[in-house]
Write an enzyme that holds these catalytic residues in place. Structure first.
Site, PDB file in Angstrom:
ATOM      1  N   CYS A  55     -19.127 -41.210 -49.994  1.00 32.09           N
ATOM      2  CA  CYS A  55     -19.928 -40.176 -50.899  1.00 32.09           C
ATOM      3  C   CYS A  55     -20.340 -41.269 -52.670  1.00 32.09           C
ATOM      4  CB  CYS A  55     -18.783 -39.134 -51.160  1.00 32.09           C
ATOM      5  SG  CYS A  55     -19.000 -38.291 -49.730  1.00 32.09           S
ATOM      6  N   ASN A  97     -23.190 -30.963 -48.719  1.00 30.08           N
ATOM      7  CA  ASN A  97     -22.689 -31.487 -49.249  1.00 30.08           C
ATOM      8  C   ASN A  97     -23.236 -33.218 -48.572  1.00 30.08           C
ATOM      9  OD1 ASN A  97     -21.755 -34.399 -49.502  1.00 30.08           O
ATOM     10  ND2 ASN A  97     -18.854 -33.589 -49.414  1.00 30.08           N
ATOM     11  N   HIS A 111     -21.217 -35.510 -57.898  1.00 28.09           N
ATOM     12  CA  HIS A 111     -21.259 -35.348 -56.329  1.00 28.09           C
ATOM     13  C   HIS A 111     -20.873 -33.768 -56.017  1.00 28.09           C
ATOM     14  CE1 HIS A 111     -20.695 -36.313 -52.136  1.00 28.09           C
ATOM     15  NE2 HIS A 111     -19.489 -35.663 -52.575  1.00 28.09           N
TER      16      HIS A 111
HETATM   17  O1  UT7 Z   1     -17.261 -35.536 -50.132  1.00 27.66           O
HETATM   18  C1  UT7 Z   1     -16.051 -35.660 -49.250  1.00 27.66           C
HETATM   19  C2  UT7 Z   1     -15.038 -35.427 -50.386  1.00 27.66           C
HETATM   20  N1  UT7 Z   1     -14.860 -33.901 -49.269  1.00 27.66           N
HETATM   21  C3  UT7 Z   1     -14.237 -32.688 -50.437  1.00 27.66           C
HETATM   22  O2  UT7 Z   1     -14.735 -32.788 -51.256  1.00 27.66           O
HETATM   23  C4  UT7 Z   1     -13.746 -31.447 -49.895  1.00 27.66           C
HETATM   24  C5  UT7 Z   1     -12.395 -31.099 -50.570  1.00 27.66           C
HETATM   25  N2  UT7 Z   1     -12.499 -29.860 -50.056  1.00 27.66           N
HETATM   26  C6  UT7 Z   1     -12.842 -28.834 -49.856  1.00 27.66           C
HETATM   27  O3  UT7 Z   1     -13.745 -28.278 -50.355  1.00 27.66           O
HETATM   28  C7  UT7 Z   1     -11.783 -27.930 -49.461  1.00 27.66           C
HETATM   29  O4  UT7 Z   1     -10.428 -27.768 -49.413  1.00 27.66           O
HETATM   30  C8  UT7 Z   1     -12.048 -27.206 -48.903  1.00 27.66           C
HETATM   31  C9  UT7 Z   1     -13.584 -26.643 -48.378  1.00 27.66           C
HETATM   32  C10 UT7 Z   1     -12.244 -28.077 -47.140  1.00 27.66           C
HETATM   33  C11 UT7 Z   1     -11.686 -25.657 -47.637  1.00 27.66           C
HETATM   34  O5  UT7 Z   1     -11.162 -25.008 -48.799  1.00 27.66           O
HETATM   35  P1  UT7 Z   1     -10.127 -24.303 -49.220  1.00 27.66           P
HETATM   36  O6  UT7 Z   1      -9.876 -23.643 -50.002  1.00 27.66           O
HETATM   37  O7  UT7 Z   1      -9.281 -25.738 -49.395  1.00 27.66           O
HETATM   38  O8  UT7 Z   1      -8.910 -23.703 -46.925  1.00 27.66           O
HETATM   39  P2  UT7 Z   1      -8.108 -24.358 -46.252  1.00 27.66           P
HETATM   40  O9  UT7 Z   1      -8.259 -25.949 -46.673  1.00 27.66           O
HETATM   41  O10 UT7 Z   1      -6.105 -24.636 -47.547  1.00 27.66           O
HETATM   42  O11 UT7 Z   1      -7.942 -22.812 -45.878  1.00 27.66           O
HETATM   43  C12 UT7 Z   1      -7.239 -21.770 -46.282  1.00 27.66           C
HETATM   44  C13 UT7 Z   1      -7.730 -21.226 -45.340  1.00 27.66           C
HETATM   45  C14 UT7 Z   1      -6.684 -21.394 -43.300  1.00 27.66           C
HETATM   46  O12 UT7 Z   1      -6.579 -20.469 -42.515  1.00 27.66           O
HETATM   47  P3  UT7 Z   1      -4.786 -19.327 -43.173  1.00 27.66           P
HETATM   48  O13 UT7 Z   1      -4.172 -21.299 -42.650  1.00 27.66           O
HETATM   49  O14 UT7 Z   1      -4.807 -19.753 -44.227  1.00 27.66           O
HETATM   50  O15 UT7 Z   1      -5.005 -18.331 -42.109  1.00 27.66           O
HETATM   51  C15 UT7 Z   1      -8.002 -22.202 -42.785  1.00 27.66           C
HETATM   52  O16 UT7 Z   1      -7.946 -22.349 -41.590  1.00 27.66           O
HETATM   53  O17 UT7 Z   1      -9.149 -20.878 -44.546  1.00 27.66           O
HETATM   54  C16 UT7 Z   1      -8.948 -20.957 -42.723  1.00 27.66           C
HETATM   55  N3  UT7 Z   1     -10.730 -21.898 -42.604  1.00 27.66           N
HETATM   56  C17 UT7 Z   1     -11.207 -21.648 -42.350  1.00 27.66           C
HETATM   57  N4  UT7 Z   1     -11.802 -20.408 -42.836  1.00 27.66           N
HETATM   58  C18 UT7 Z   1     -12.897 -19.743 -42.230  1.00 27.66           C
HETATM   59  C19 UT7 Z   1     -10.991 -23.172 -43.382  1.00 27.66           C
HETATM   60  N5  UT7 Z   1     -12.164 -23.020 -42.662  1.00 27.66           N
HETATM   61  C20 UT7 Z   1     -12.592 -22.593 -42.450  1.00 27.66           C
HETATM   62  C21 UT7 Z   1     -13.912 -21.694 -42.426  1.00 27.66           C
HETATM   63  N6  UT7 Z   1     -14.227 -20.543 -42.084  1.00 27.66           N
HETATM   64  N7  UT7 Z   1     -15.027 -22.320 -41.653  1.00 27.66           N
END
Ligand code: UT7
Length: 321
Positions: free
Chosen positions: A113, A278, A248
């Site tokens: 990226c 993204n 980004h």
């Molecule tokens: O350009 C490349 C660089 N990449 C990035 O910049 C990505 C950086 N990271 C992020 O943007 C965030 O970490 C994400 C958007 C990927 C995830 O957000 P988060 O607030 O860190 O969520 P999480 O992974 O901690 O997940 C929270 C909860 C989980 O459920 P439990 O374990 O709390 O029950 C996940 O299973 O949300 C759940 N979850 C979803 N629920 C509905 C994860 N993905 C989804 C989804 N829909 N798509």
């Protein structure tokens, strides 16, 4: 580096719009979660290859700069999703535009990226030595390397290309470049593509992007802190001297985090991720093109580009317009 200017901007987006609701067909997710956690509402996904999108973005940039294809002698395309291993996307753009094959350098560059930042820095260096006018492109078909059974990644990405023309100019304006990377494949990687094993024509199959989102999120904030500090130090100015930041477009919460840590109002940041998600190394290129189209900066302004991503890699460019 002095005496460079951006003289043209272009972008290309697949026609097909995929909304958050559309993704419910593939994974257990919903619009509310995606909007709250990322700010993304839709993305574009196409069946065009990266070189098709790159060529369209390049044509628009040439037209914008009122240049002919043969005015270009350097093409750098940042991509992690080239349509083929070889020829490169940049070589296909050269062919598609009909640029003469005399003293032209065309190649792809992979810095995930952050690729467009790396590509602009590389182009600037080559303009300072061998070449006169560069097409710098970020072109990605991220949907091709996305696992549509993995809800933690498939909601994030989209396809796009953006391009600028960077050329020498006797304008006494400065561009400051900072790039950095550290080999770290723990949190963001794409491992395993079709390749020979032990010279016996046994192949390992293609993989998809894997990411530990929370770790990448924390890295993103640290990387942007560093990228901002380094380029401001080079220019010997403070953050309040910046007129517009084009970051980004990975996650609205990351951009809000940068705004908070720099004490800048969110209005100083150009944000279009709700529309496109993204798009990896196309993200900053498309955002810069749209900021220009919307007249968000003018002669005399200072614009800061920020990138981060796989590698891990990160970087910044401060442009005096
Ligand atoms: O350009 C490349 C660089 N990449 C990035 O910049 C990505 C950086 N990271 C992020 O943007 C965030 O970490 C994400 C958007 C990927 C995830 O957000 P988060 O607030 O860190 O969520 P999480 O992974 O901690 O997940 C929270 C909860 C989980 O459920 P439990 O374990 O709390 O029950 C996940 O299973 O949300 C759940 N979850 C979803 N629920 C509905 C994860 N993905 C989804 C989804 N829909 N798509």
């Amino acid at each position: 580096m002095k005496n460079l200017k951006i003289s043209g901007y272009g972008k290309a987006l697949p026609k097909r719009i995929v909304t958050n609701d559309d993704l419910k067909k593939f994974v257990d997710t919903n619009d509310e979660w995606i909007v709250q956690r990322t700010g993304i509402k839709k993305r574009r996904i196409g069946d065009e290859g990266a070189s098709y999108l790159a060529t369209d973005a390049a044509k628009m940039a040439l037209e914008d700069a009122r240049l002919k294809p043969d005015d270009i002698d350097l093409i750098i395309c940042s991509t992690v999703t080239a349509d083929q291993m070889t020829p490169s996307v940049a070589c296909m753009v050269q062919k598609n535009l009909g640029i003469s094959d005399i003293d032209v350098t065309a190649f792809d560059l992979n810095s995930a990226c952050t690729g467009f930042i790396f590509a602009l820095k590389t182009a600037a260096a080559l303009l300072n030595s061998f070449h006169k006018r560069a097409l710098v492109i970020g072109a990605e078909t991220v949907s091709r390397i996305t696992d549509f059974t993995d809800r933690s990644t498939c909601i994030l990405f989209g396809d796009a290309a953006g391009a600028v023309i960077l050329e020498k100019a006797e304008n006494n304006k400065e561009m400051y470049f900072y790039t950095n990377c550290k080999g770290d494949d723990r949190w963001l990687n794409l491992k395993g593509f079709k390749s020979n094993v032990d010279m016996n024509n046994k192949t390992v199959e293609s993989g998809f992007t894997r990411m530990k989102g929370d770790e990448v999120f924390k890295f993103a904030l640290r990387a942007n802190d560093d990228a901002i500090k380094q380029v401001l130090e080079q220019a010997d100015i403070s953050i309040s001297d910046i007129d517009l930041i084009v970051p980004h477009q990975a996650n609205l919460r990351i951009i809000e985090g940068i705004a908070k840590r720099t004490n800048l109002p969110i209005e100083k940041f150009f944000i279009n991720l709700s529309e496109y998600g993204n798009t990896s190394s196309a993200s900053v290129a498309v955002a810069l093109c749209e900021a220009h189209e919307n007249g968000l900066y003018k002669e005399g302004d200072r614009v800061l580009l920020l990138g981060f991503g796989g590698g891990l890699s990160w970087g910044s460019i401060l442009i005096e317009f």
